[in-house]
Scaffold this motif. Structure first.
Motif, PDB file in Angstrom:
ATOM      1  N   LEU A 104       8.561  23.965 -13.718  1.00  0.00           N
ATOM      2  CA  LEU A 104       7.730  22.706 -15.129  1.00  0.00           C
ATOM      3  C   LEU A 104       6.412  22.858 -15.373  1.00  0.00           C
ATOM      4  O   LEU A 104       5.768  22.691 -14.520  1.00  0.00           O
ATOM      5  N   LYS A 105       6.403  23.533 -16.702  1.00  0.00           N
ATOM      6  CA  LYS A 105       5.089  23.825 -17.601  1.00  0.00           C
ATOM      7  C   LYS A 105       3.945  22.506 -17.565  1.00  0.00           C
ATOM      8  O   LYS A 105       5.195  21.609 -18.362  1.00  0.00           O
ATOM      9  N   MET A 106       2.994  22.169 -16.706  1.00  0.00           N
ATOM     10  CA  MET A 106       2.235  21.265 -17.399  1.00  0.00           C
ATOM     11  C   MET A 106       0.628  21.307 -17.515  1.00  0.00           C
ATOM     12  O   MET A 106       0.543  21.876 -16.509  1.00  0.00           O
ATOM     13  N   PRO A 107       0.717  20.660 -18.462  1.00  0.00           N
ATOM     14  CA  PRO A 107      -1.493  20.922 -18.772  1.00  0.00           C
ATOM     15  C   PRO A 107      -2.370  20.120 -17.634  1.00  0.00           C
ATOM     16  O   PRO A 107      -1.177  19.218 -17.086  1.00  0.00           O
ATOM     17  N   ASN A 108      -3.461  20.957 -17.294  1.00  0.00           N
ATOM     18  CA  ASN A 108      -4.328  20.262 -16.231  1.00  0.00           C
ATOM     19  C   ASN A 108      -5.703  19.979 -16.768  1.00  0.00           C
ATOM     20  O   ASN A 108      -6.251  19.688 -16.779  1.00  0.00           O
ATOM     21  N   HIS A 109      -5.406  18.644 -17.823  1.00  0.00           N
ATOM     22  CA  HIS A 109      -6.358  18.060 -18.252  1.00  0.00           C
ATOM     23  C   HIS A 109      -5.615  16.406 -18.910  1.00  0.00           C
ATOM     24  O   HIS A 109      -4.563  16.285 -18.968  1.00  0.00           O
ATOM     25  N   GLY A 110      -6.800  15.811 -18.992  1.00  0.00           N
ATOM     26  CA  GLY A 110      -6.648  14.371 -19.047  1.00  0.00           C
ATOM     27  C   GLY A 110      -6.176  13.356 -18.262  1.00  0.00           C
ATOM     28  O   GLY A 110      -6.082  13.923 -17.236  1.00  0.00           O
ATOM     29  N   VAL A 111      -5.867  12.583 -18.629  1.00  0.00           N
ATOM     30  CA  VAL A 111      -5.226  11.276 -17.984  1.00  0.00           C
ATOM     31  C   VAL A 111      -4.077  11.541 -17.071  1.00  0.00           C
ATOM     32  O   VAL A 111      -3.773  11.662 -16.049  1.00  0.00           O
ATOM     33  N   LEU A 112      -3.185  11.993 -17.399  1.00  0.00           N
ATOM     34  CA  LEU A 112      -1.557  12.764 -17.199  1.00  0.00           C
ATOM     35  C   LEU A 112      -1.906  14.383 -16.964  1.00  0.00           C
ATOM     36  O   LEU A 112      -0.951  15.018 -17.278  1.00  0.00           O
ATOM     37  N   SER A 113      -2.830  15.021 -15.845  1.00  0.00           N
ATOM     38  CA  SER A 113      -3.183  16.303 -16.199  1.00  0.00           C
ATOM     39  C   SER A 113      -2.092  16.699 -14.544  1.00  0.00           C
ATOM     40  O   SER A 113      -2.019  15.462 -13.735  1.00  0.00           O
ATOM     41  N   ARG A 114      -1.484  18.529 -13.986  1.00  0.00           N
ATOM     42  CA  ARG A 114      -1.149  18.035 -12.846  1.00  0.00           C
ATOM     43  C   ARG A 114      -1.548  17.591 -11.771  1.00  0.00           C
ATOM     44  O   ARG A 114      -1.429  17.431 -10.668  1.00  0.00           O
ATOM     45  N   PRO A 165       6.018  19.485 -24.968  1.00  0.00           N
ATOM     46  CA  PRO A 165       4.451  19.745 -24.499  1.00  0.00           C
ATOM     47  C   PRO A 165       3.447  18.698 -25.491  1.00  0.00           C
ATOM     48  O   PRO A 165       2.562  18.476 -25.623  1.00  0.00           O
ATOM     49  N   ARG A 166       4.319  18.988 -27.001  1.00  0.00           N
ATOM     50  CA  ARG A 166       3.057  18.364 -28.007  1.00  0.00           C
ATOM     51  C   ARG A 166       3.560  16.607 -27.787  1.00  0.00           C
ATOM     52  O   ARG A 166       1.801  16.266 -28.053  1.00  0.00           O
ATOM     53  N   GLU A 167       4.825  15.985 -27.971  1.00  0.00           N
ATOM     54  CA  GLU A 167       4.687  15.177 -27.444  1.00  0.00           C
ATOM     55  C   GLU A 167       3.447  14.559 -26.189  1.00  0.00           C
ATOM     56  O   GLU A 167       3.213  13.371 -26.536  1.00  0.00           O
ATOM     57  N   PHE A 168       4.097  14.879 -25.374  1.00  0.00           N
ATOM     58  CA  PHE A 168       3.542  15.014 -24.534  1.00  0.00           C
ATOM     59  C   PHE A 168       1.459  14.928 -24.038  1.00  0.00           C
ATOM     60  O   PHE A 168       0.411  13.362 -23.436  1.00  0.00           O
ATOM     61  N   ALA A 169       1.217  15.808 -25.367  1.00  0.00           N
ATOM     62  CA  ALA A 169      -0.667  15.624 -25.108  1.00  0.00           C
ATOM     63  C   ALA A 169      -0.637  14.518 -25.273  1.00  0.00           C
ATOM     64  O   ALA A 169      -1.344  13.918 -25.670  1.00  0.00           O
ATOM     65  N   TYR A 170      -0.338  14.077 -26.984  1.00  0.00           N
ATOM     66  CA  TYR A 170      -0.217  12.687 -27.593  1.00  0.00           C
ATOM     67  C   TYR A 170      -0.235  11.383 -26.530  1.00  0.00           C
ATOM     68  O   TYR A 170      -1.169  10.871 -26.966  1.00  0.00           O
ATOM     69  N   ASP A 173      -3.543  11.635 -24.462  1.00  0.00           N
ATOM     70  CA  ASP A 173      -4.308  11.268 -25.125  1.00  0.00           C
ATOM     71  C   ASP A 173      -4.152  10.096 -25.645  1.00  0.00           C
ATOM     72  O   ASP A 173      -5.373   9.217 -25.543  1.00  0.00           O
ATOM     73  N   LEU A 174      -2.930   9.347 -25.617  1.00  0.00           N
ATOM     74  CA  LEU A 174      -3.135   7.882 -26.211  1.00  0.00           C
ATOM     75  C   LEU A 174      -3.718   7.042 -24.847  1.00  0.00           C
ATOM     76  O   LEU A 174      -4.548   6.161 -25.175  1.00  0.00           O
ATOM     77  N   GLN A 181      -4.150  -0.433 -20.489  1.00  0.00           N
ATOM     78  CA  GLN A 181      -2.529  -0.427 -21.337  1.00  0.00           C
ATOM     79  C   GLN A 181      -1.874  -0.069 -20.263  1.00  0.00           C
ATOM     80  O   GLN A 181      -1.765   0.723 -19.475  1.00  0.00           O
ATOM     81  N   ASP A 182      -0.501  -0.578 -19.996  1.00  0.00           N
ATOM     82  CA  ASP A 182       0.287   0.006 -19.367  1.00  0.00           C
ATOM     83  C   ASP A 182       0.937   1.358 -19.791  1.00  0.00           C
ATOM     84  O   ASP A 182       1.350   1.120 -20.667  1.00  0.00           O
ATOM     85  N   ILE A 183       0.774   2.437 -18.944  1.00  0.00           N
ATOM     86  CA  ILE A 183       1.338   3.624 -18.556  1.00  0.00           C
ATOM     87  C   ILE A 183       2.924   3.661 -19.602  1.00  0.00           C
ATOM     88  O   ILE A 183       3.277   4.429 -21.031  1.00  0.00           O
ATOM     89  N   ARG A 184       4.280   3.109 -18.939  1.00  0.00           N
ATOM     90  CA  ARG A 184       4.970   2.650 -19.223  1.00  0.00           C
ATOM     91  C   ARG A 184       5.337   2.122 -20.380  1.00  0.00           C
ATOM     92  O   ARG A 184       5.897   2.456 -21.071  1.00  0.00           O
ATOM     93  N   SER A 185       4.516   1.158 -20.623  1.00  0.00           N
ATOM     94  CA  SER A 185       4.286   0.582 -21.560  1.00  0.00           C
ATOM     95  C   SER A 185       4.074   0.898 -23.118  1.00  0.00           C
ATOM     96  O   SER A 185       4.717   0.826 -23.776  1.00  0.00           O
ATOM     97  N   ILE A 186       3.316   1.495 -22.909  1.00  0.00           N
ATOM     98  CA  ILE A 186       2.799   2.963 -23.875  1.00  0.00           C
ATOM     99  C   ILE A 186       4.215   3.784 -24.441  1.00  0.00           C
ATOM    100  O   ILE A 186       4.566   3.905 -25.001  1.00  0.00           O
ATOM    101  N   GLN A 187       4.398   4.495 -23.668  1.00  0.00           N
ATOM    102  CA  GLN A 187       5.889   5.616 -23.567  1.00  0.00           C
ATOM    103  C   GLN A 187       6.989   4.550 -24.291  1.00  0.00           C
ATOM    104  O   GLN A 187       7.839   5.649 -25.082  1.00  0.00           O
TER     105      GLN A 187
END
Length: 293
Positions: A104-114, A165-170, A173-174, A181-187
């Motif tokens: 499963l490909k996933m970026p390694n940057h941001g709050v949700l980095s691998r 990947p594009r939506e996940f990057a968004y 960022d959010l 804000q609760d991560i699940r609520s944002i999703q």
């Protein structure tokens, strides 16, 4: 342009329900799963399978050298790591989760980095396993299945990133912009689907145990009272304890102390056990960085 929430959610669910759309388990992971389901499996078979992957072998030895186990640099082989320290089931479950994530490909940057996802995953899985040790109702939860549930409970993020990947990057960022804000609520607000639902489909597609699918699907709802409820409650408790009792799941009215009591875990024991895992955080972070490399 992004699809609107309803269209995105419908498209995502459609993909999740279609055979062949979710990446299959890698061959090594399938071999590990067969070994897990074989009552006659032995240590030599597991060692041989792990040693076919040099990176995995090194990781297992580093895991066994963690200060929490007290063996340190005396561990010089995969065989010793398993037989003397972490045990057959833990080594197999840990190896299976690591190998599985590789497809499963996933970026390694941001709050949700691998790396960050693996960091939280390892902490939670280790704490779940340790809490099982101090539970007086440990007959209701299989310690090794609980550990496996902890290892796989964040895999919905991996699949989200892999398929969209594009939506996940968004999303990444959010979450960075709105850290309170609760991560699940944002999703749910933005995409109409959440990592727990996505993860549940993945676990079912990979034919992992029913307990794991339930744990992943219901992890944010410790008031769940169906089959395997103990697993759901324990993973919610572990995540709360690791966040200093910050209640970010869907049951703010349920006190952590009430959940601990239902699991037969003394609150003082839970705090001591959590501190034991916290003291290993620097080591866990290094291990997570290796998995993200």
């Amino acid at each position: 342009m992004f699809l609107n929430k309803l269209e995105f959610s419908q498209n995502f669910r459609s993909i999740l329900q279609q055979a062949g759309q979710i990446p299959p388990l890698p061959e090594t992971a399938r071999s590990l799963l067969r070994l897990r389901n074989n009552p006659d499996a032995n240590l030599d078979q597991l060692t041989e399978l792990i040693e076919q992957d040099p990176g995995l072998s090194i990781f297992i030895m580093k895991y066994a050298r963690m200060s929490v186990f007290g063996y340190g640099n005396r561990i010089h082989s995969v065989h010793h790591a398993i037989s003397l320290v972490i045990g057959f089931d833990t080594a197999l479950n840990l190896s299976m989760s690591i190998v599985s994530s590789g497809c499963l490909k996933m970026p390694n940057h941001g709050v949700l980095s691998r790396g960050r996802i693996w960091n939280q995953t390892l902490e939670c899985a280790i704490l779940c396993r340790e809490l099982c040790q101090v539970s007086s109702n440990n007959q209701m939860i299989n310690r090794d299945l609980m550990y496996l549930g902890g290892l796989f409970h964040n895999f919905g993020y991996f699949l989200f990133a892999h398929l969209y990947p594009r939506e996940f990057a968004y999303l990444n960022d959010l979450i960075s912009r709105y850290p309170k804000q609760d991560i699940r609520s944002i999703q749910m607000q933005v995409f109409g689907i959440t990592h727990d639902t996505i993860g549940m489909y993945l676990i079912k597609s990979w034919n992992l145990p029913e307990e794991i699918a339930t744990t992943v699907a219901e992890q944010h709802f410790p008031d769940y009272s169906g089959k395997h409820a103990g697993y759901v409650k324990l993973i919610a408790v572990a995540n709360r304890l690791l966040r200093n009792h910050s209640n970010t799941d869907g049951c703010p009215y349920l006190e952590t102390s009430v959940l601990l009591e239902s699991l037969g875990i003394n609150e003082t024991e839970a705090i001591i056990t959590t501190e034991k895992v916290r003291n290993c955080r620097s080591e866990i972070t290094l291990l997570a960085e290796e998995l993200a490399a």
